[in-house]
Design a protein around this motif. Structure first.
Motif, short mmCIF file in Angstrom:
data_model
loop_
_atom_site.label_atom_id
_atom_site.label_comp_id
_atom_site.label_asym_id
_atom_site.label_seq_id
_atom_site.Cartn_x
_atom_site.Cartn_y
_atom_site.Cartn_z
N PHE A 201 0.61 -1.12 -0.12
CA PHE A 201 -0.16 -0.18 0.09
C PHE A 201 0.91 1.31 -0.07
CE2 PHE A 201 -1.71 3.19 3.18
CZ PHE A 201 -2.61 4.01 2.16
N GLY A 202 1.74 1.38 0.95
CA GLY A 202 2.53 2.31 0.98
C GLY A 202 3.51 2.69 -0.32
N GLN A 203 4.05 1.56 -0.93
CA GLN A 203 4.49 1.88 -2.08
C GLN A 203 3.75 2.36 -3.20
OE1 GLN A 203 5.96 -2.17 -2.49
NE2 GLN A 203 7.19 -1.94 -0.74
N ALA A 204 2.55 1.67 -3.11
CA ALA A 204 1.52 2.22 -4.34
C ALA A 204 1.16 3.79 -4.08
CB ALA A 204 0.39 1.53 -4.05
N VAL A 205 1.07 4.25 -2.72
CA VAL A 205 0.97 5.70 -2.58
C VAL A 205 1.71 6.62 -3.41
CG1 VAL A 205 0.39 7.48 -0.90
CG2 VAL A 205 -0.86 5.11 -0.46
N LEU A 206 3.16 6.29 -2.86
CA LEU A 206 4.04 6.93 -3.41
C LEU A 206 4.20 7.00 -4.85
CD1 LEU A 206 4.75 7.25 -0.56
CD2 LEU A 206 7.00 6.85 -0.93
N ARG A 207 4.12 5.77 -5.37
CA ARG A 207 4.28 5.69 -6.80
C ARG A 207 3.15 6.26 -7.63
NH1 ARG A 207 4.02 0.33 -6.68
NH2 ARG A 207 1.70 0.19 -7.15
N GLU A 208 1.88 6.51 -7.23
CA GLU A 208 0.73 7.23 -7.55
C GLU A 208 1.16 8.68 -7.47
OE1 GLU A 208 -2.42 7.40 -10.00
OE2 GLU A 208 -0.97 6.09 -9.83
N ALA A 209 1.61 9.08 -6.20
CA ALA A 209 1.97 10.50 -6.16
C ALA A 209 3.01 11.08 -7.16
CB ALA A 209 2.53 10.84 -4.78
N ARG A 210 4.06 10.24 -7.37
CA ARG A 210 4.81 10.64 -8.34
C ARG A 210 4.16 10.70 -9.67
NH1 ARG A 210 8.17 6.53 -5.77
NH2 ARG A 210 7.65 5.14 -7.59
N ARG A 211 3.20 9.83 -10.01
CA ARG A 211 2.88 9.89 -11.56
C ARG A 211 1.87 11.11 -11.81
NH1 ARG A 211 -1.68 8.56 -14.28
NH2 ARG A 211 -2.89 8.17 -12.50
#
Length: 433
Positions: A201-211
């Motif tokens: 989850f935490g990884q997905a949040v950061l990935r989507e924030a960057r995108r």
């Protein structure tokens, strides 16, 4: 009816009593007064350890929803299916561990539960989905459903979607889009810091924030990016110092529970005065930890907030606070109420408690409560509902009729995003029985 498993009473009764839960004595009374053939629901959640407060908050919400269904006579079923039947909620402590969650799942199935409720960890949700897929194929006479109220890692309703899994919270990409709808209007913002828990989850949040930053605010630089262990950090001061030193004017984080509370407290203590764009900054100690430093600085996204500008919403929130008057118990989730209503609706429509029949009916769930409406999308089992974004402010300020946990601070609604606007495409290719 809410009824704890006998083994759980022996294993966790002392901890529950120590937590001050107003529900526990009532659970014990219900255990001795049960009758008929209740429909057994199993809550598999962290009820001890670092995130026990989040598990107890879930329990209060689902218990309240169960009480509502049972107060109107339970779930109507045909005479052949034993007529109207109450819901019965049992607690199983996962202790925040995938292994313990799997043990709890086995115990719940052995105890007769055919509906599993879980959400406070996407990692655990993924493990349970996989185990339930295998179990339902191996033992079709004991098939079970997983109803997910908070595990928002996007793949659970995309490439890892399952016919037996239904998600009632907006997934992380949807939540991030709602936050970005507010963040992108901040013309003063030039740098942000990304920090999250080091799991799916935490990884997905950061990935989507960057995108999404790249798409919507390419002028905003990422001053720093950090993942940390889940539930193990007791002192976030080193992280707060790095955030302050980076020059970032805002933090974007999906942190929840103590990992969020300790982070915002540390930021305040080192004198950082930037914005927090959060998934869960609206309760569980975060507003009290920030105090005045959080006014106008903490943004949170949710499916619903207590200060929604409607009389129906205000009445709903007041009724929750009447049921749970202790300010420490103040964390109501509308989506959990809708989830239980959708389940009751599906069982009634199916005319059965058999998991396959209920799942097919649940695919068409369409429910409303206190002005909030949602429906299940059959193609991926992702619930579709409005999202709202709020900003922390003082109790009594315009738009802040209610505070959070007796802190003197609440969240003023600044953006309402319709279900149609919040909707996202899915890559789900569901295998149906």
């Amino acid at each position: 009816m809410i009824f704890p498993d006998r083994r759980l009473v022996l294993r966790a009764g002392a901890a529950a009593l120590a937590s001050g839960s107003a529900l526990w004595p009532g659970l014990l009374r219900a255990a001795s007064a049960q009758g008929g053939q209740p429909i057994r629901l199993a809550l598999v959640e962290s009820l001890s350890g670092s995130f026990a407060n989040t598990g107890e908050a879930v329990f209060r919400n689902i218990a309240w929803a169960v009480e509502r269904v049972n107060a109107r006579g339970g779930v109507p079923l045909p005479a052949a299916a034993a007529g109207a039947r109450p819901l019965q909620l049992a607690r199983y402590d996962s202790k925040g561990s995938s292994e313990e969650a799997l043990s709890a799942l086995r115990a719940a199935i052995d105890d007769g539960a055919r509906v599993i409720l879980q959400g406070n960890s996407s990692a655990i949700a993924s493990v349970l989905v996989e185990a339930i897929n295998k179990h339902n194929q191996r033992e079709p006479d004991k098939r079970v459903l997983l109803l997910n109220y908070s595990a928002v890692e996007p793949s659970l309703t995309n490439d890892k979607c399952s016919f037996w899994h239904f998600r009632f919270d907006a997934h992380a990409d949807m939540r991030m889009a709602a936050l970005m709808d507010v963040l992108r209007e901040d013309a003063s913002l030039s740098q942000v810091y990304l920090i999250g828990q080091d799991y799916s989850f935490g990884q997905a949040v950061l990935r989507e924030a960057r995108r999404q930053l790249g798409q919507l605010r390419p002028d905003v630089a990422i001053a720093g990016e950090e993942l940390h262990a889940v539930g193990r950090i007791k002192d976030f001061a080193p992280y707060a110092v790095k955030i302050k030193a980076s020059g970032a004017q805002a933090v974007i984080t999906g942190n929840w529970g103590n990992d969020l509370t300790l982070l915002v407290k540390a930021a305040r203590e080192v004198g950082w005065s930037g914005m927090f764009y959060t998934f869960y900054g609206n309760a569980l100690g975060a507003p009290a930890a920030l105090g005045e430093a959080g006014v106008g600085k903490v943004v949170a996204v949710a499916d619903w907030l207590p200060n929604m500008p409607t009389a129906a919403s205000a009445a709903f929130y007041r009724s929750f606070r009447e049921r749970f008057p202790d300010p420490r118990d103040d964390y109501v989730h509308m989506r959990m109420q809708l989830m239980v209503e959708a389940l009751a609706q599906a069982i009634e429509r199916a005319g059965s408690t058999e998991a396959l029949a209920v799942a097919r009916a649940l695919e068409g769930a369409d429910v409303s409560l206190a002005g909030q409406h949602g429906r299940m999308r059959a193609v991926d089992h992702q619930f579709q509902q409005q999202l709202v974004v709020g900003v922390m402010d003082r109790l009594g300020a315009p738009g802040v009729q209610f505070d959070v946990e007796g802190s003197g601070y609440g969240f003023r609604v600044v953006r309402q995003i319709s279900a149609e606007q919040a909707r996202m495409p899915t890559s789900c290719r569901m295998v149906r029985p």
